[in-house]
Write an enzyme that holds these catalytic residues in place. Structure first.
Site, PDB file in Angstrom:
ATOM      1  N   ARG A 155       0.914 -11.574  13.244  1.00  0.00           N
ATOM      2  CA  ARG A 155       0.011 -11.077  12.190  1.00  0.00           C
ATOM      3  C   ARG A 155       0.648 -10.949  10.811  1.00  0.00           C
ATOM      4  O   ARG A 155       0.106 -10.293   9.921  1.00  0.00           O
ATOM      5  CB  ARG A 155      -0.550  -9.713  12.620  1.00  0.00           C
ATOM      6  CG  ARG A 155      -1.689  -9.894  13.581  1.00  0.00           C
ATOM      7  CD  ARG A 155      -2.297  -8.627  14.033  1.00  0.00           C
ATOM      8  NE  ARG A 155      -2.651  -7.671  13.013  1.00  0.00           N
ATOM      9  CZ  ARG A 155      -3.648  -7.805  12.143  1.00  0.00           C
ATOM     10  NH1 ARG A 155      -4.415  -8.880  12.167  1.00  0.00           N
ATOM     11  NH2 ARG A 155      -3.881  -6.860  11.259  1.00  0.00           N
TER      12      ARG A 155
ATOM     13  N   HIS B  45      -2.348   0.525  16.367  1.00  0.00           N
ATOM     14  CA  HIS B  45      -1.677   1.029  15.162  1.00  0.00           C
ATOM     15  C   HIS B  45      -0.371   1.756  15.483  1.00  0.00           C
ATOM     16  O   HIS B  45      -0.101   2.842  14.959  1.00  0.00           O
ATOM     17  CB  HIS B  45      -2.629   1.925  14.354  1.00  0.00           C
ATOM     18  CG  HIS B  45      -2.518   1.701  12.871  1.00  0.00           C
ATOM     19  ND1 HIS B  45      -1.842   2.562  12.044  1.00  0.00           N
ATOM     20  CD2 HIS B  45      -2.973   0.699  12.080  1.00  0.00           C
ATOM     21  CE1 HIS B  45      -1.914   2.100  10.791  1.00  0.00           C
ATOM     22  NE2 HIS B  45      -2.579   0.972  10.791  1.00  0.00           N
TER      23      HIS B  45
ATOM     24  N   GLU C 127      -3.572  -4.956  19.334  1.00  0.00           N
ATOM     25  CA  GLU C 127      -2.670  -5.135  18.186  1.00  0.00           C
ATOM     26  C   GLU C 127      -1.736  -3.944  18.045  1.00  0.00           C
ATOM     27  O   GLU C 127      -2.152  -2.801  18.244  1.00  0.00           O
ATOM     28  CB  GLU C 127      -3.572  -5.261  16.956  1.00  0.00           C
ATOM     29  CG  GLU C 127      -2.839  -5.289  15.654  1.00  0.00           C
ATOM     30  CD  GLU C 127      -3.810  -5.171  14.473  1.00  0.00           C
ATOM     31  OE1 GLU C 127      -5.019  -5.457  14.630  1.00  0.00           O
ATOM     32  OE2 GLU C 127      -3.357  -4.775  13.401  1.00  0.00           O
TER      33      GLU C 127
ATOM     34  N   HIS D 102     -14.669  -5.458  11.261  1.00  0.00           N
ATOM     35  CA  HIS D 102     -14.287  -4.139  11.775  1.00  0.00           C
ATOM     36  C   HIS D 102     -15.513  -3.321  12.145  1.00  0.00           C
ATOM     37  O   HIS D 102     -16.209  -2.831  11.260  1.00  0.00           O
ATOM     38  CB  HIS D 102     -13.560  -3.352  10.697  1.00  0.00           C
ATOM     39  CG  HIS D 102     -12.163  -3.795  10.473  1.00  0.00           C
ATOM     40  ND1 HIS D 102     -11.178  -2.943  10.092  1.00  0.00           N
ATOM     41  CD2 HIS D 102     -11.571  -5.005  10.591  1.00  0.00           C
ATOM     42  CE1 HIS D 102     -10.041  -3.596   9.973  1.00  0.00           C
ATOM     43  NE2 HIS D 102     -10.257  -4.861  10.265  1.00  0.00           N
TER      44      HIS D 102
ATOM     45  N   GLU E  14       1.833  -7.058  11.291  1.00  0.00           N
ATOM     46  CA  GLU E  14       1.340  -6.837   9.926  1.00  0.00           C
ATOM     47  C   GLU E  14       2.390  -6.165   9.049  1.00  0.00           C
ATOM     48  O   GLU E  14       2.343  -6.296   7.828  1.00  0.00           O
ATOM     49  CB  GLU E  14       0.020  -6.052   9.921  1.00  0.00           C
ATOM     50  CG  GLU E  14       0.133  -4.626  10.405  1.00  0.00           C
ATOM     51  CD  GLU E  14      -1.195  -3.889  10.422  1.00  0.00           C
ATOM     52  OE1 GLU E  14      -2.213  -4.500  10.780  1.00  0.00           O
ATOM     53  OE2 GLU E  14      -1.210  -2.701  10.076  1.00  0.00           O
TER      54      GLU E  14
ATOM     55  N   ASN F 130       0.817  -1.218   0.000  1.00  0.00           N
ATOM     56  CA  ASN F 130       0.000   0.000   0.000  1.00  0.00           C
ATOM     57  C   ASN F 130       0.851   1.269   0.000  1.00  0.00           C
ATOM     58  O   ASN F 130       1.679   1.476   0.888  1.00  0.00           O
ATOM     59  CB  ASN F 130      -0.909  -0.019   1.242  1.00  0.00           C
ATOM     60  CG  ASN F 130      -2.175   0.780   1.040  1.00  0.00           C
ATOM     61  OD1 ASN F 130      -2.408   1.339  -0.030  1.00  0.00           O
ATOM     62  ND2 ASN F 130      -3.008   0.830   2.079  1.00  0.00           N
TER      63      ASN F 130
ATOM     64  N   ARG G 242     -13.576  -6.282  15.830  1.00  0.00           N
ATOM     65  CA  ARG G 242     -12.602  -5.272  16.238  1.00  0.00           C
ATOM     66  C   ARG G 242     -13.338  -3.961  16.493  1.00  0.00           C
ATOM     67  O   ARG G 242     -14.175  -3.558  15.680  1.00  0.00           O
ATOM     68  CB  ARG G 242     -11.582  -5.095  15.111  1.00  0.00           C
ATOM     69  CG  ARG G 242     -10.415  -4.242  15.478  1.00  0.00           C
ATOM     70  CD  ARG G 242      -9.488  -4.070  14.282  1.00  0.00           C
ATOM     71  NE  ARG G 242      -9.758  -2.824  13.600  1.00  0.00           N
ATOM     72  CZ  ARG G 242      -8.903  -2.248  12.748  1.00  0.00           C
ATOM     73  NH1 ARG G 242      -7.749  -2.812  12.481  1.00  0.00           N
ATOM     74  NH2 ARG G 242      -9.217  -1.111  12.172  1.00  0.00           N
TER      75      ARG G 242
ATOM     76  N   TRP H  87       1.898   6.750  12.231  1.00  0.00           N
ATOM     77  CA  TRP H  87       0.477   6.784  11.828  1.00  0.00           C
ATOM     78  C   TRP H  87      -0.172   5.466  12.180  1.00  0.00           C
ATOM     79  O   TRP H  87       0.416   4.408  12.007  1.00  0.00           O
ATOM     80  CB  TRP H  87       0.329   7.038  10.321  1.00  0.00           C
ATOM     81  CG  TRP H  87      -1.099   6.938   9.962  1.00  0.00           C
ATOM     82  CD1 TRP H  87      -2.098   7.845  10.255  1.00  0.00           C
ATOM     83  CD2 TRP H  87      -1.741   5.842   9.291  1.00  0.00           C
ATOM     84  NE1 TRP H  87      -3.302   7.363   9.807  1.00  0.00           N
ATOM     85  CE2 TRP H  87      -3.118   6.151   9.234  1.00  0.00           C
ATOM     86  CE3 TRP H  87      -1.278   4.631   8.768  1.00  0.00           C
ATOM     87  CZ2 TRP H  87      -4.050   5.296   8.637  1.00  0.00           C
ATOM     88  CZ3 TRP H  87      -2.180   3.787   8.187  1.00  0.00           C
ATOM     89  CH2 TRP H  87      -3.561   4.115   8.113  1.00  0.00           C
TER      90      TRP H  87
ATOM     91  N   GLU I 196      -8.155 -11.765   9.987  1.00  0.00           N
ATOM     92  CA  GLU I 196      -8.844 -10.489   9.762  1.00  0.00           C
ATOM     93  C   GLU I 196      -9.574 -10.540   8.417  1.00  0.00           C
ATOM     94  O   GLU I 196      -9.052 -11.077   7.441  1.00  0.00           O
ATOM     95  CB  GLU I 196      -7.812  -9.352   9.746  1.00  0.00           C
ATOM     96  CG  GLU I 196      -8.429  -7.976   9.505  1.00  0.00           C
ATOM     97  CD  GLU I 196      -7.389  -6.858   9.547  1.00  0.00           C
ATOM     98  OE1 GLU I 196      -6.181  -7.151   9.466  1.00  0.00           O
ATOM     99  OE2 GLU I 196      -7.800  -5.695   9.673  1.00  0.00           O
TER     100      GLU I 196
ATOM    101  N   ASP J  63      -7.026  -2.310  17.663  1.00  0.00           N
ATOM    102  CA  ASP J  63      -5.754  -2.013  16.987  1.00  0.00           C
ATOM    103  C   ASP J  63      -5.252  -0.647  17.450  1.00  0.00           C
ATOM    104  O   ASP J  63      -5.924   0.367  17.253  1.00  0.00           O
ATOM    105  CB  ASP J  63      -5.995  -2.007  15.468  1.00  0.00           C
ATOM    106  CG  ASP J  63      -4.705  -1.952  14.664  1.00  0.00           C
ATOM    107  OD1 ASP J  63      -3.629  -1.754  15.266  1.00  0.00           O
ATOM    108  OD2 ASP J  63      -4.784  -2.093  13.420  1.00  0.00           O
TER     109      ASP J  63
ATOM    110  N   HIS K  58      -3.059 -10.486   9.000  1.00  0.00           N
ATOM    111  CA  HIS K  58      -3.562  -9.213   8.490  1.00  0.00           C
ATOM    112  C   HIS K  58      -4.461  -9.499   7.279  1.00  0.00           C
ATOM    113  O   HIS K  58      -4.125 -10.331   6.450  1.00  0.00           O
ATOM    114  CB  HIS K  58      -2.320  -8.425   8.062  1.00  0.00           C
ATOM    115  CG  HIS K  58      -2.550  -7.025   7.643  1.00  0.00           C
ATOM    116  ND1 HIS K  58      -1.667  -6.357   6.852  1.00  0.00           N
ATOM    117  CD2 HIS K  58      -3.541  -6.159   7.922  1.00  0.00           C
ATOM    118  CE1 HIS K  58      -2.094  -5.118   6.651  1.00  0.00           C
ATOM    119  NE2 HIS K  58      -3.233  -4.971   7.289  1.00  0.00           N
TER     120      HIS K  58
ATOM    121  N   ASP L  35      -6.142  -3.616   1.604  1.00  0.00           N
ATOM    122  CA  ASP L  35      -4.974  -3.400   0.736  1.00  0.00           C
ATOM    123  C   ASP L  35      -4.272  -4.717   0.416  1.00  0.00           C
ATOM    124  O   ASP L  35      -3.243  -4.721  -0.266  1.00  0.00           O
ATOM    125  CB  ASP L  35      -4.020  -2.365   1.325  1.00  0.00           C
ATOM    126  CG  ASP L  35      -3.657  -2.624   2.768  1.00  0.00           C
ATOM    127  OD1 ASP L  35      -4.547  -2.512   3.626  1.00  0.00           O
ATOM    128  OD2 ASP L  35      -2.489  -2.941   3.037  1.00  0.00           O
TER     129      ASP L  35
ATOM    130  N   TYR M  45      -7.156   6.653  13.321  1.00  0.00           N
ATOM    131  CA  TYR M  45      -6.991   5.400  12.617  1.00  0.00           C
ATOM    132  C   TYR M  45      -8.191   4.486  12.862  1.00  0.00           C
ATOM    133  O   TYR M  45      -8.669   4.367  13.996  1.00  0.00           O
ATOM    134  CB  TYR M  45      -5.704   4.671  13.083  1.00  0.00           C
ATOM    135  CG  TYR M  45      -5.772   3.251  12.655  1.00  0.00           C
ATOM    136  CD1 TYR M  45      -5.543   2.932  11.333  1.00  0.00           C
ATOM    137  CD2 TYR M  45      -6.219   2.253  13.514  1.00  0.00           C
ATOM    138  CE1 TYR M  45      -5.733   1.655  10.873  1.00  0.00           C
ATOM    139  CE2 TYR M  45      -6.405   0.967  13.074  1.00  0.00           C
ATOM    140  CZ  TYR M  45      -6.162   0.681  11.743  1.00  0.00           C
ATOM    141  OH  TYR M  45      -6.382  -0.581  11.290  1.00  0.00           O
TER     142      TYR M  45
END
Ligand code: CS2
Ligand code: MG
Length: 403
Positions: free
Chosen positions: A284, A213, A237, A123, A263, A38, A148, A403, A340, A211, A313, A317, A160
């Site tokens: 993951r 992130h 996560e 999600h 991930e 991605n 999630r 991010w 996921e 998550d 993961h 993407d 996020y």
């Protein structure tokens, strides 16, 4: 022996960019592999078409392990997301070819099914706690056993995991990276009440995931893990960036909340310390970014020695080719944990016709020989590549953050 006669890279954007490798053989079958990275898609496309494809022509498509070693050791420059995604695409396509020639779905070649189907998580997200719980109920009503939870953070414009559209989440939304603002303090105030309310409203049975992130420092992550403990999350996560693997030791010292990570990992070496020291509970890594089925199985085998389970993961993407490959892997490995799953758009599903199916919170790769997924090149050609980046995050004072 099935000889590789041709290989080409197909870049398409049916709503988001995907990079697919298609390998042809003289045995009348072809295979497909996902190479989507991605925001850096064309780097992998060029790595494949300029440096990998010329080395494949004429080789025996059955020699999956040897070709893997050739591409890994033969590059001299090892690992990294671009290299490992390119190797992964070749690996997936070769397993697809082997399955088609054998007349068997790939999971049969990996040792057969270790379970009837694989549990997936959906999600649920919302601006506030109530609409996040309502979204979670929507998933539970569809049969999901695991959800999630991500919700907006009061005082922050966006965060996020919370999308404009509830049913779709696509962070790579801009021609140049969008700049977002992050506040750890505000975030840490909202997640425990979200989990308290969700556990209360949804009952004890549903698995709840979250998550982070990569946004927290180890001690902040330890605080969150401890605060969430009473609500029995299935996992948190990417609680902290995993470059510093000792950070996870610190989280462990404070909490029994299960930890998932990986991930962004691309090789077994990224996970080795975490697994061997039992600092995580779920790995993951994905089939696309971690060197294909051949390498992901090696990671799973190491993890199995330490009772670490898999939780691949599966964001949008990763193309349906990756989802198919992940499901064959999930169905076969002894230490599967969860998968996921984010539904793709109808356009994407049309470009990548597939045999895998969802039913009552579980998925199955289907019985088609090979991976059971293909690319419709004519459809793909109608969606040209469109540059799209993931956002970046800054703290309120302007400092660049994860991010
Ligand atoms: C994520 C991803 O699914 C997840 O858990 O962390 O959505 C991630 O943000 C994207 O894959 C980035 O490309
Ligand atoms: Mg994630």
């Amino acid at each position: 022996m099935p000889r590789i006669t041709d290989a080409r890279v197909i870049v398409t954007c049916p709503g988001r960019n995907f990079v697919t490798l298609k390998i042809e053989t003289d045995a009348g079958v072809h295979g497909v592999g996902d190479a989507t990275l991605n925001g850096r898609e064309l780097a992998v496309a060029a790595y494949l078409s300029e440096h990998v494809v010329p080395c494949l022509i004429g080789r025996d498509a059955h020699r999956i392990e040897d070709i893997w070693q050739f591409l890994y050791k033969g590059a001299y420059w090892r690992r990294g997301p671009v290299t490992m995604s390119a190797i992964a695409a070749v690996d997936m396509a070769l397993w697809d070819i082997k399955g088609k020639i054998a007349g068997l779905p790939v999971y049969q070649l990996l040792g057969g099914a270790s379970r009837e189907a694989v549990m997936v998580y959906g999600h649920a997200n919302g601006v506030g706690i109530d609409d996040t719980i309502a979204a979670a109920r929507g998933y539970i009503d569809q049969g999901y056993k695991a959800v999630r939870l991500q919700c907006g953070v009061p005082g922050m414009a966006g965060t996020y995991g919370v999308s404009k559209r509830r049913d779709r989440y696509e962070p790579a939304d801009s021609d140049l990276p969008t700049e977002t603002i992050w506040s750890t303090e505000k975030y840490l105030r909202i997640v425990p009440p979200l989990f308290a309310a969700a556990r209360e409203a949804l009952g004890p049975d549903v698995h709840l995931l979250h998550d982070v992130h990569h946004r927290l420092t180890p001690i902040e992550a330890a605080r969150l893990a401890k605060d969430l403990e009473p609500y029995r999350p299935f996992w948190i996560e990417d609680a902290t960036p995993a470059e510093n693997q000792d950070g996870f030791r610190l989280i462990r010292q404070h909490s029994t909340t299960p930890l998932a990570v990986g991930e962004v990992f691309n090789a077994i070496w990224d996970a080795k310390t975490l697994i061997e020291n039992q600092l995580i509970d779920y790995i993951r890594a994905t089939v696309t970014h971690a060197g294909g089925l051949t390498h992901l199985r090696r990671i799973a085998a190491l993890a199995d020695l330490y009772q670490v389970r898999t939780g691949c993961h599966g964001a949008t993407d990763l193309s349906p080719v990756a989802m198919a490959a992940a499901l064959h892997f999930d169905l076969s490995v002894p230490n599967f944990g969860i998968q996921e799953y984010m539904a793709q758009t109808d356009e994407t599903d049309r470009v990548f016709p597939h045999a895998y199916r969802f039913e009552a919170g579980q998925m199955h790769p289907g019985e088609a020989p090979g991976l059971g997924v293909d690319i419709d090149e004519a459809q793909a050609a109608t969606y040209p590549y469109k540059r799209a980046y993931l956002p970046v995050a800054r703290l309120e004072d302007g400092t660049l953050w994860s991010w």
